[in-house]
Design an enzyme around this catalytic site. Structure first.
Site, PDB file in Angstrom:
ATOM      1  N   HIS A   1      60.482  77.621  34.307  1.00 26.80           N
ATOM      2  CA  HIS A   1      59.151  77.779  33.707  1.00 26.80           C
ATOM      3  C   HIS A   1      58.142  77.108  34.615  1.00 26.80           C
ATOM      4  O   HIS A   1      58.375  75.981  35.079  1.00 26.80           O
ATOM      5  CB  HIS A   1      59.099  77.162  32.302  1.00 26.80           C
ATOM      6  CG  HIS A   1      60.067  77.812  31.386  1.00 26.80           C
ATOM      7  ND1 HIS A   1      59.862  79.069  30.871  1.00 26.80           N
ATOM      8  CD2 HIS A   1      61.292  77.417  30.954  1.00 26.80           C
ATOM      9  CE1 HIS A   1      60.907  79.412  30.147  1.00 26.80           C
ATOM     10  NE2 HIS A   1      61.798  78.432  30.175  1.00 26.80           N
TER      11      HIS A   1
ATOM     12  N   HIS B   1      61.796  81.868  24.014  1.00 30.35           N
ATOM     13  CA  HIS B   1      61.711  81.181  22.726  1.00 30.35           C
ATOM     14  C   HIS B   1      62.099  82.074  21.553  1.00 30.35           C
ATOM     15  O   HIS B   1      62.171  81.600  20.420  1.00 30.35           O
ATOM     16  CB  HIS B   1      60.274  80.674  22.510  1.00 30.35           C
ATOM     17  CG  HIS B   1      59.656  80.083  23.735  1.00 30.35           C
ATOM     18  ND1 HIS B   1      60.173  78.947  24.336  1.00 30.35           N
ATOM     19  CD2 HIS B   1      58.599  80.471  24.507  1.00 30.35           C
ATOM     20  CE1 HIS B   1      59.439  78.672  25.418  1.00 30.35           C
ATOM     21  NE2 HIS B   1      58.486  79.577  25.545  1.00 30.35           N
TER      22      HIS B   1
ATOM     23  N   ASN C   1      62.682  83.541  34.781  1.00 27.76           N
ATOM     24  CA  ASN C   1      61.616  83.028  33.922  1.00 27.76           C
ATOM     25  C   ASN C   1      61.438  84.092  32.855  1.00 27.76           C
ATOM     26  O   ASN C   1      60.841  85.144  33.111  1.00 27.76           O
ATOM     27  CB  ASN C   1      60.317  82.812  34.704  1.00 27.76           C
ATOM     28  CG  ASN C   1      59.229  82.213  33.817  1.00 27.76           C
ATOM     29  OD1 ASN C   1      59.334  82.234  32.589  1.00 27.76           O
ATOM     30  ND2 ASN C   1      58.188  81.688  34.433  1.00 27.76           N
TER      31      ASN C   1
ATOM     32  N   PRO D   1      57.916  88.880  30.269  1.00 27.57           N
ATOM     33  CA  PRO D   1      56.619  89.436  29.900  1.00 27.57           C
ATOM     34  C   PRO D   1      55.432  88.598  30.353  1.00 27.57           C
ATOM     35  O   PRO D   1      55.476  87.366  30.334  1.00 27.57           O
ATOM     36  CB  PRO D   1      56.669  89.511  28.371  1.00 27.57           C
ATOM     37  CG  PRO D   1      57.763  88.586  27.969  1.00 27.57           C
ATOM     38  CD  PRO D   1      58.752  88.594  29.092  1.00 27.57           C
ATOM     39  N   ASN D   2      54.396  89.302  30.745  1.00 26.19           N
ATOM     40  CA  ASN D   2      53.090  88.749  31.131  1.00 26.19           C
ATOM     41  C   ASN D   2      53.084  88.048  32.486  1.00 26.19           C
ATOM     42  O   ASN D   2      52.030  87.638  32.966  1.00 26.19           O
ATOM     43  CB  ASN D   2      52.543  87.802  30.041  1.00 26.19           C
ATOM     44  CG  ASN D   2      52.401  88.515  28.707  1.00 26.19           C
ATOM     45  OD1 ASN D   2      51.743  89.540  28.648  1.00 26.19           O
ATOM     46  ND2 ASN D   2      53.046  88.019  27.665  1.00 26.19           N
TER      47      ASN D   2
ATOM     48  N   ARG E   1      46.187  85.194  34.867  1.00 22.78           N
ATOM     49  CA  ARG E   1      46.514  84.784  33.496  1.00 22.78           C
ATOM     50  C   ARG E   1      46.381  83.272  33.350  1.00 22.78           C
ATOM     51  O   ARG E   1      47.097  82.519  34.005  1.00 22.78           O
ATOM     52  CB  ARG E   1      47.966  85.188  33.213  1.00 22.78           C
ATOM     53  CG  ARG E   1      48.506  84.686  31.902  1.00 22.78           C
ATOM     54  CD  ARG E   1      50.014  84.899  31.812  1.00 22.78           C
ATOM     55  NE  ARG E   1      50.513  84.426  30.548  1.00 22.78           N
ATOM     56  CZ  ARG E   1      51.789  84.184  30.281  1.00 22.78           C
ATOM     57  NH1 ARG E   1      52.701  84.401  31.209  1.00 22.78           N
ATOM     58  NH2 ARG E   1      52.150  83.733  29.103  1.00 22.78           N
TER      59      ARG E   1
ATOM     60  N   GLU F   1      67.227  78.754  34.566  1.00 18.96           N
ATOM     61  CA  GLU F   1      66.001  79.075  33.825  1.00 18.96           C
ATOM     62  C   GLU F   1      64.833  78.323  34.460  1.00 18.96           C
ATOM     63  O   GLU F   1      64.950  77.128  34.734  1.00 18.96           O
ATOM     64  CB  GLU F   1      66.225  78.602  32.384  1.00 18.96           C
ATOM     65  CG  GLU F   1      65.020  78.708  31.490  1.00 18.96           C
ATOM     66  CD  GLU F   1      65.271  78.074  30.110  1.00 18.96           C
ATOM     67  OE1 GLU F   1      66.395  77.586  29.844  1.00 18.96           O
ATOM     68  OE2 GLU F   1      64.323  78.057  29.319  1.00 18.96           O
TER      69      GLU F   1
ATOM     70  N   TYR G   1      48.807  78.127  34.396  1.00 18.22           N
ATOM     71  CA  TYR G   1      49.784  78.716  35.320  1.00 18.22           C
ATOM     72  C   TYR G   1      49.357  78.690  36.786  1.00 18.22           C
ATOM     73  O   TYR G   1      50.122  79.105  37.659  1.00 18.22           O
ATOM     74  CB  TYR G   1      50.095  80.161  34.894  1.00 18.22           C
ATOM     75  CG  TYR G   1      50.704  80.230  33.511  1.00 18.22           C
ATOM     76  CD1 TYR G   1      51.930  79.631  33.242  1.00 18.22           C
ATOM     77  CD2 TYR G   1      50.040  80.860  32.466  1.00 18.22           C
ATOM     78  CE1 TYR G   1      52.486  79.668  31.976  1.00 18.22           C
ATOM     79  CE2 TYR G   1      50.585  80.911  31.188  1.00 18.22           C
ATOM     80  CZ  TYR G   1      51.803  80.313  30.948  1.00 18.22           C
ATOM     81  OH  TYR G   1      52.357  80.334  29.699  1.00 18.22           O
TER      82      TYR G   1
ATOM     83  N   ALA H   1      57.868  84.428  27.247  1.00 20.18           N
ATOM     84  CA  ALA H   1      57.935  84.157  25.811  1.00 20.18           C
ATOM     85  C   ALA H   1      59.294  84.522  25.201  1.00 20.18           C
ATOM     86  O   ALA H   1      59.676  83.974  24.156  1.00 20.18           O
ATOM     87  CB  ALA H   1      56.816  84.898  25.100  1.00 20.18           C
TER      88      ALA H   1
ATOM     89  N   ARG I   1      53.854  71.454  25.628  1.00 19.81           N
ATOM     90  CA  ARG I   1      52.937  72.441  25.051  1.00 19.81           C
ATOM     91  C   ARG I   1      53.219  72.622  23.555  1.00 19.81           C
ATOM     92  O   ARG I   1      53.744  71.735  22.919  1.00 19.81           O
ATOM     93  CB  ARG I   1      53.040  73.748  25.857  1.00 19.81           C
ATOM     94  CG  ARG I   1      52.642  73.559  27.332  1.00 19.81           C
ATOM     95  CD  ARG I   1      52.739  74.840  28.130  1.00 19.81           C
ATOM     96  NE  ARG I   1      51.807  75.844  27.639  1.00 19.81           N
ATOM     97  CZ  ARG I   1      51.868  77.147  27.960  1.00 19.81           C
ATOM     98  NH1 ARG I   1      52.834  77.575  28.779  1.00 19.81           N
ATOM     99  NH2 ARG I   1      50.995  78.001  27.475  1.00 19.81           N
TER     100      ARG I   1
HETATM  101  C1  DQA Z   1      56.421  80.301  30.734  1.00 14.44           C
HETATM  102  C2  DQA Z   1      56.301  79.478  29.452  1.00 14.44           C
HETATM  103  C3  DQA Z   1      56.430  80.367  28.240  1.00 14.44           C
HETATM  104  O1  DQA Z   1      56.294  79.590  27.057  1.00 14.44           O
HETATM  105  C4  DQA Z   1      55.361  81.440  28.237  1.00 14.44           C
HETATM  106  O2  DQA Z   1      55.519  82.295  27.133  1.00 14.44           O
HETATM  107  C5  DQA Z   1      55.307  82.186  29.515  1.00 14.44           C
HETATM  108  C6  DQA Z   1      55.421  81.446  30.770  1.00 14.44           C
HETATM  109  C7  DQA Z   1      56.179  79.434  31.998  1.00 14.44           C
HETATM  110  O3  DQA Z   1      56.520  79.902  33.074  1.00 14.44           O
HETATM  111  O4  DQA Z   1      55.636  78.333  31.889  1.00 14.44           O
HETATM  112  O5  DQA Z   1      55.086  83.388  29.541  1.00 14.44           O
HETATM  113  O6  DQA Z   1      57.732  80.827  30.828  1.00 14.44           O
END
Ligand code: DQA
Length: 156
Positions: A104, A84, A78, A14-15, A22, A102, A27, A81, A111
């Site tokens: 990020h 978590h 990736n 997501p996102n 964003r 995985e 990022y 969220a 963070r």
């Molecule tokens: C993320 C880190 C996550 O905590 C966050 O919710 C994201 C991006 C990262 O790529 O740093 O959406 O996965």
């Protein structure tokens, strides 16, 4: 006999479709298109192909893993969220029995506390965190090294 090119699934949670606009302080300005081009380039250079998928929906991510589990050599994910929060995604990763790396972009451990825990990490091969865009390239190399080592051992 020529072996088929290994297929890597590149999964974005997501996102991540909004990368580039964003929260650039966290990022950066890299977009998903940039990342997908990087991953395809790194994979193609090693004779592998990539199928990329992004969704903001937990079930859609799980369905994608299920649908491609028999044809993929491994996964770079990736999970955003969902990393978590999602027991369901964690169980899907375990169920498909594929090697998963995985990734990020940000250093989740530096963070908020809720980002320090990854529910998927225990069922992944490993975690690449905090290396930004470059982390995806690292993940592809790790995954393909793992697949080559495993397949080489199986052939002996
Ligand atoms: C993320 C880190 C996550 O905590 C966050 O919710 C994201 C991006 C990262 O790529 O740093 O959406 O996965």
């Amino acid at each position: 006999m020529t072996l088929p090119a290994p297929l890597i699934l590149l999964v974005h949670g997501p996102n991540l479709n909004l990368l580039g606009e964003r929260n650039p302080a966290v990022y950066g300005t890299t977009t998903l298109v940039d990342i997908e081009a990087d991953v395809a380039g790194a994979a193609n250079a090693r004779g592998a192909t990539v199928l990329a998928f992004q969704s903001n929906h937990e079930g859609a991510l799980i369905d994608f893993l299920h649908q491609h589990r028999k044809i993929a050599a491994g996964v770079v994910i990736n999970a955003g969220a969902y990393t978590h929060t999602s027991v369901a995604l964690r169980d899907a990763i375990e169920a498909v029995q594929l090697p998963v790396v995985e990734v990020h972009l940000s250093n989740t451990h530096a963070r908020e506390a809720f980002r320090h825990v990854s529910l998927i990490a225990p069922v992944c091969l490993g975690q690449v965190t905090g290396l930004g865009r470059a982390g995806y390239g690292v993940a592809v190399q790790l995954l393909l090294d793992h697949v080559a080592t495993r397949d080489g051992a199986a052939a002996r």
